[in-house]
Design a protein around this motif. Structure first.
Motif, short mmCIF file in Angstrom:
data_model
loop_
_atom_site.label_atom_id
_atom_site.label_comp_id
_atom_site.label_asym_id
_atom_site.label_seq_id
_atom_site.Cartn_x
_atom_site.Cartn_y
_atom_site.Cartn_z
N THR A 131 -5.54 11.61 1.19
CA THR A 131 -6.51 10.70 1.80
C THR A 131 -6.07 10.28 3.20
N GLY B 183 -4.37 0.35 9.84
CA GLY B 183 -5.17 1.41 9.24
C GLY B 183 -5.52 1.08 7.80
N GLN B 184 -4.65 1.51 6.88
CA GLN B 184 -4.90 1.27 5.45
C GLN B 184 -5.02 -0.23 5.18
N GLY B 185 -5.95 -0.59 4.30
CA GLY B 185 -6.20 -2.01 4.04
C GLY B 185 -5.22 -2.59 3.05
N PHE C 280 -11.96 -5.67 7.26
CA PHE C 280 -11.88 -4.71 8.36
C PHE C 280 -12.91 -5.07 9.41
N ARG D 78 -11.84 1.79 12.59
CA ARG D 78 -11.76 0.64 11.69
C ARG D 78 -10.36 0.05 11.76
N TYR E 75 -14.73 -6.36 -2.14
CA TYR E 75 -14.54 -7.34 -1.06
C TYR E 75 -15.51 -8.52 -1.22
N TYR F 25 -16.81 5.54 0.82
CA TYR F 25 -15.40 5.38 0.44
C TYR F 25 -14.93 6.68 -0.22
N PHE G 151 -6.14 7.45 4.44
CA PHE G 151 -5.36 6.20 4.41
C PHE G 151 -3.88 6.51 4.25
N ASN H 286 -17.05 -0.51 2.75
CA ASN H 286 -15.83 0.02 3.34
C ASN H 286 -16.06 1.51 3.56
N1 GLN Z 1 -8.93 0.65 0.09
C1 GLN Z 1 -7.95 0.95 1.08
C2 GLN Z 1 -8.59 1.03 2.46
O1 GLN Z 1 -9.78 1.12 2.57
C3 GLN Z 1 -7.29 2.27 0.85
C4 GLN Z 1 -6.65 2.46 -0.49
C5 GLN Z 1 -6.05 3.83 -0.57
O2 GLN Z 1 -5.22 4.18 0.25
N2 GLN Z 1 -6.53 4.63 -1.46
O3 GLN Z 1 -7.89 1.01 3.43
#
Ligand code: GLN
Length: 382
Positions: free
Chosen positions: A11, A29-31, A313, A358, A198, A118, A13, A167
């Motif tokens: 991914t 970056g990653q949330g 974000f 983002r 969220y 997502y 992220f 997201n």
């Molecule tokens: N939900 C997190 C994001 O949007 C990412 C989680 C993940 O790395 N799978 O940043």
């Protein structure tokens, strides 16, 4: 060996976080939060383990936790949810999404998702043997065009996945949007998966939950995340709420997927919610201040910041720095300025023309300032 997901890599992220760590970059970056959790939650986890709560929890989730979840939903949305038959504790919202999709769709079925989607939705749908119909949300509002949804519905449509706050686009559905969706699905054999992780990060208005919409509630699985609400994404505790018939099907997958969720964490969260029944209510104010801080910092250094309606974000337009594509600009910002953000185009099948990254503002104020300072130094050196 034949891959079941030949086009799926790691991914975005994970890739960006790994690279940010290698470079010592500021990771927006990653949330995930970079500040401490409430020490009371940590103490409750410790107490739960010392008290011997270390063996399998019941498959649907610890009853005490499900009761607290029902009380929280009543408080947030004024709805009554049955503790026994409608709540399932899952391994984060990701498991809730995966298990719900496996339970609800199969070969020959179509699932409507909205781009930028997502990244876990489509692989879950494909592994179930079904197919995604992707409807693009257009910048700058990133809200669904319900006429396009109407046109995309077929007799094979079995599921629509909605995500509000969205997201990575940070948009929020209104009650009117939920009415429009309910109208389109009336008399159809189609369910809704509503990703609401969220829920407590909606700015300037109330969150419109699918659970609070009587007509949608009857056909929806809604998923939620304690990782988001408790500022602890590593907990990996979420939950799915759905009418009994849907919950029965979801649990058939859940019991063979993750079976049960970490017992001490479930005890600790139940205890925490008992002490803090209003948990989550202060998040909108907490994050709105951070959103506005990062927004003004990025604005000062030359980004054009879009108003984020929800999530932790925001989207920032980088046209004043570059006209390159978002993946290339994200790489440049990471390598040259030492700041990580997430491009949107990987979340689209056909990305619209846009110059947006983002950025996550669930960070200490110093982190947000450091990120802006780095961009400023980089822009001045160019
Ligand atoms: N939900 C997190 C994001 O949007 C990412 C989680 C993940 O790395 N799978 O940043």
């Amino acid at each position: 060996m034949r891959s079941k997901l030949p086009d799926v890599g790691t991914t975005i992220f994970t890739v960006i976080s790994r690279r940010a760590a290698e470079l010592g970059a500021v990771n927006l970056g990653q949330g995930f939060p970079d500040y401490d959790i409430d020490p009371r939650l940590a103490a409750l986890v410790h107490e739960a383990m010392l008290a011997g709560h270390n063996q399998y929890a019941p498959m649907p989730g610890l009853p005490a936790l499900r009761e607290r979840i029902a009380a929280k939903l009543a408080r947030s949305y004024g709805i009554a949810v049955d503790v026994e038959s409608e709540i399932t504790v899952t391994l984060g919202a990701t498991e809730a999404i995966f298990s719900a999709v496996q339970a609800l769709v199969g070969a020959g079925d179509e699932v409507i998702i909205f781009d930028p989607a997502y990244d876990s939705y489509e692989p879950a749908v494909r592994l179930a043997g079904a197919r995604c119909i992707r409807i693009p949300l257009q910048p700058p509002t990133f809200l669904p065009d319900w006429d396009r949804v109407r046109a995309a519905l077929t007799p094979a449509t079995r599921l629509v996945i909605i995500n509000s706050p969205q997201n990575p686009a940070c948009s929020c559905l209104s009650t009117g949007d939920l009415d429009a969706l309910a109208g389109l699905l009336r008399d159809r054999d189609c369910r809704v998966l509503s990703d609401e992780v969220y829920e407590h990060m909606v700015y300037g208005r109330a969150h419109a939950s699918a659970l609070a919409h009587a007509e949608l509630r009857a056909r929806s699985v809604a998923v939620f995340s304690f990782g988001k609400t408790l500022h602890a994404t590593g907990l990996r505790v979420g939950y799915a709420v759905a009418p009994p018939a849907l919950t029965t099907e979801l649990r058939k997958v859940h019991q063979f997927n993750t079976f049960t969720i970490a017992t001490p964490f479930q005890h600790a969260i139940a205890g925490y919610l008992a002490e803090r029944p209003d948990c989550g209510a202060d998040l909108a104010a907490f994050f709105q201040r951070k959103r506005d801080l990062l927004g003004s910092l990025l604005g000062e250094v030359g980004f054009r910041v879009l108003p984020a309606a929800g999530s932790y974000f925001l989207l920032a337009d980088y046209s004043s720095f570059s006209d390159e594509a978002d993946v290339a600009f994200a790489e440049r910002l990471l390598n040259e300025a030492g700041v990580a953000g997430i491009p949107l185009s990987p979340f689209y099948r056909e990305p619209p023309s846009m110059r947006l990254l983002r950025f996550c503002f669930a960070k200490r104020d110093e982190t947000l300032r450091e990120a802006a300072g780095r961009v400023m130094r980089w822009a001045n050196a160019k």
